[in-house]
Design a protein around this motif. Sequence first.
Motif, short mmCIF file in Angstrom:
data_model
loop_
_atom_site.label_atom_id
_atom_site.label_comp_id
_atom_site.label_asym_id
_atom_site.label_seq_id
_atom_site.Cartn_x
_atom_site.Cartn_y
_atom_site.Cartn_z
N ILE A 39 12.86 -9.68 -11.70
CA ILE A 39 12.80 -8.13 -11.69
C ILE A 39 11.76 -7.61 -10.64
CG2 ILE A 39 11.57 -6.62 -13.47
CD1 ILE A 39 11.94 -8.84 -15.61
N ILE A 40 12.28 -6.33 -10.26
CA ILE A 40 11.52 -5.89 -9.15
C ILE A 40 10.97 -4.30 -9.69
CG2 ILE A 40 11.57 -4.88 -6.85
CD1 ILE A 40 13.62 -6.87 -6.14
N THR A 41 9.59 -4.31 -9.67
CA THR A 41 9.08 -3.19 -10.32
C THR A 41 7.85 -2.79 -9.42
OG1 THR A 41 8.31 -2.35 -12.73
CG2 THR A 41 7.60 -4.65 -12.00
N ASP A 42 6.96 -1.66 -10.07
CA ASP A 42 5.80 -1.21 -9.19
C ASP A 42 4.61 -1.67 -10.25
OD1 ASP A 42 5.12 0.91 -10.84
OD2 ASP A 42 6.61 2.04 -9.45
N ASP A 43 3.40 -1.39 -9.83
CA ASP A 43 2.27 -1.93 -10.61
C ASP A 43 2.09 -1.24 -11.75
OD1 ASP A 43 1.64 0.26 -8.79
OD2 ASP A 43 -0.17 -0.61 -8.10
N ILE A 44 2.43 0.19 -11.78
CA ILE A 44 2.09 1.06 -13.06
C ILE A 44 3.26 0.59 -14.07
CG2 ILE A 44 2.21 3.26 -13.93
CD1 ILE A 44 1.08 4.43 -11.26
N THR A 77 9.56 0.56 2.17
CA THR A 77 9.67 0.29 3.51
C THR A 77 10.38 -1.00 3.91
OG1 THR A 77 7.41 -1.01 3.37
CG2 THR A 77 7.41 1.32 3.98
N LEU A 78 10.69 -1.17 5.16
CA LEU A 78 11.29 -2.46 5.69
C LEU A 78 10.20 -3.66 5.22
CD1 LEU A 78 13.00 -1.20 8.89
CD2 LEU A 78 14.23 -2.21 6.83
N SER A 79 9.03 -3.36 5.35
CA SER A 79 8.04 -4.31 4.90
C SER A 79 7.95 -4.96 3.54
CB SER A 79 6.40 -3.70 5.48
OG SER A 79 5.43 -4.38 5.02
N THR A 80 8.25 -3.91 2.73
CA THR A 80 8.21 -4.57 1.42
C THR A 80 9.60 -5.03 1.03
OG1 THR A 80 7.04 -2.17 0.64
CG2 THR A 80 8.11 -3.73 -1.14
N LEU A 81 10.38 -4.65 1.75
CA LEU A 81 11.80 -5.23 1.45
C LEU A 81 11.70 -6.67 1.85
CD1 LEU A 81 14.85 -4.77 0.86
CD2 LEU A 81 15.02 -4.25 3.27
N SER A 82 10.95 -6.87 3.27
CA SER A 82 10.99 -8.24 3.61
C SER A 82 10.04 -9.35 2.76
CB SER A 82 9.95 -8.23 4.98
OG SER A 82 9.67 -9.45 5.58
N GLY A 105 12.83 5.92 -8.86
CA GLY A 105 13.72 6.03 -7.58
C GLY A 105 13.36 5.04 -6.65
N VAL A 106 11.93 4.91 -6.36
CA VAL A 106 11.76 3.97 -5.31
C VAL A 106 12.15 2.61 -5.49
CG1 VAL A 106 9.65 2.96 -4.16
CG2 VAL A 106 9.52 5.56 -4.48
N VAL A 107 11.86 2.14 -6.85
CA VAL A 107 12.20 0.78 -7.01
C VAL A 107 13.60 0.47 -7.15
CG1 VAL A 107 12.29 -0.67 -9.31
CG2 VAL A 107 9.89 0.53 -8.50
N GLY A 108 14.27 1.66 -7.52
CA GLY A 108 15.73 1.37 -7.65
C GLY A 108 16.39 1.33 -6.53
N ASP A 109 15.93 2.19 -5.42
CA ASP A 109 16.36 2.35 -3.92
C ASP A 109 16.22 1.15 -3.57
OD1 ASP A 109 17.18 4.78 -4.63
OD2 ASP A 109 15.98 5.98 -2.95
N ILE A 110 15.05 0.76 -3.28
CA ILE A 110 14.66 -0.66 -2.60
C ILE A 110 15.39 -1.86 -3.34
CG2 ILE A 110 12.53 -1.36 -3.74
CD1 ILE A 110 11.32 -1.47 -0.62
N THR A 111 15.31 -2.10 -4.53
CA THR A 111 16.29 -3.10 -5.25
C THR A 111 17.37 -3.10 -4.76
OG1 THR A 111 14.38 -2.92 -6.85
CG2 THR A 111 16.31 -4.23 -7.45
N GLY A 112 18.06 -2.00 -4.75
CA GLY A 112 19.54 -1.79 -4.52
C GLY A 112 19.82 -2.12 -3.22
N PHE A 113 19.04 -1.90 -2.51
CA PHE A 113 19.27 -2.27 -0.68
C PHE A 113 18.95 -3.81 -0.68
CE2 PHE A 113 17.91 -1.96 3.88
CZ PHE A 113 19.37 -1.77 4.24
N GLY A 140 25.39 5.79 -8.99
CA GLY A 140 26.24 6.37 -7.72
C GLY A 140 26.18 5.41 -6.69
N GLY A 141 25.25 4.64 -6.51
CA GLY A 141 25.07 3.20 -5.66
C GLY A 141 24.41 3.74 -4.26
N LYS A 142 23.77 4.78 -4.08
CA LYS A 142 22.93 4.99 -2.90
C LYS A 142 21.68 4.14 -2.99
CE LYS A 142 24.32 9.64 -1.43
NZ LYS A 142 24.21 10.95 -1.07
N THR A 143 21.55 3.22 -1.76
CA THR A 143 20.30 2.48 -1.77
C THR A 143 19.70 2.74 -0.50
OG1 THR A 143 21.30 0.40 -0.71
CG2 THR A 143 21.45 0.78 -3.24
N ALA A 144 18.50 2.50 -0.37
CA ALA A 144 17.78 2.93 0.82
C ALA A 144 16.41 2.50 0.79
CB ALA A 144 18.11 4.32 1.31
#
Length: 347
Positions: A39-44, A77-82, A105-113, A140-144
Amino acid sequence: MKKIHVDTRTPYDVLIERGTLSKSGELISTVTDSKKAVIITDDIVKDLYADTLVDSLEKAGISAAVFTFRNGEQSKTLSTLSDIFDFLCEQNLTRSDFLIALGGGVVGDITGFAAASYLRGIDFVQIPTTLLAQVDSSVGGKTAVDIKGGKNLVGAFKQPVLVICDSDTLKSLPKETLADGMAESIKYGMIRDKSLFELIEAHNIDNIDEVMDEMVYTCIDIKRAVVVNDEFDRGERMILNFGHTIGHAIEGWHNYTDYTHGMGVSAGMCIMTRRLCDASLTERLENCVKKYGLPTDTEAPMSELLPFCSTDKKREHDSISYIVCPEIGKADIVRVTVSEFAALMEG
Ligand code: GLY
């Protein structure tokens, strides 16, 4: 439970029901045989909902580790992705396992990527917990991720295998965050559905919860119809960007701080409508966004916004597309040169 089938290259369902987070394990078991997830999520969001999700997965025989990063766009960011990739390796996550995006959206976008690129692609489930993510980014499948050059400049198209929307999770949102998603919901009414616009216009930020499932269902169904016709964003999908070219520019002018995406979209829709359409339509749109505490204009001078517009992702060579809604429920895509667009906006 309401269900929308999204018939993209890899099809999936979007499930909408209050309280459905606690049934996620059972629902996810219908789309995967895997017994292991991250599961990928944020602290809140972790503090609010991760335990409910983990319990539900365990009941369905799925073990889940949780990766958490700091809430906010600055983490996309790429750093969190890494860091995510390192965590997936530590967990020995294989191609037959899967990720779950639990958050906005931040969680969804980075997890999707991460799902699009880890081991050249693994499955992922979206559990959006903000209105913006439910009606827009989870489907819709846009991840980034963002890079120095701009927001969402590095990403991939990767559809989830399931989207679970629990409108009870929206109750914990601050009003400004709910309003963020209301701007996108008003946009769907403007581009495709007069009844949806009328439903939203008949409510306000304090009582929209009464019709939340109906509204979320209608917004996602509009997005579904647009995305299945143009999954890879070459034509019709551009109508989803009504208000976004100016909106993104306003967000950029504010350095993406203290100014939400929804505020940008709201001001962007009103500015385009004021310049290009009837005064009565503008007044109706402005009255509607005001009910959700959203802006109708910007203090940023147009001359300072235009440089942001010419770096917009939707630009192609020396032309730019903008969306205009000549009436509620109808959207046109207009392609002009960058200098014609500048003349139109400064005129
Ligand atoms: N958020 C716009 C799109 O998905 O195309």
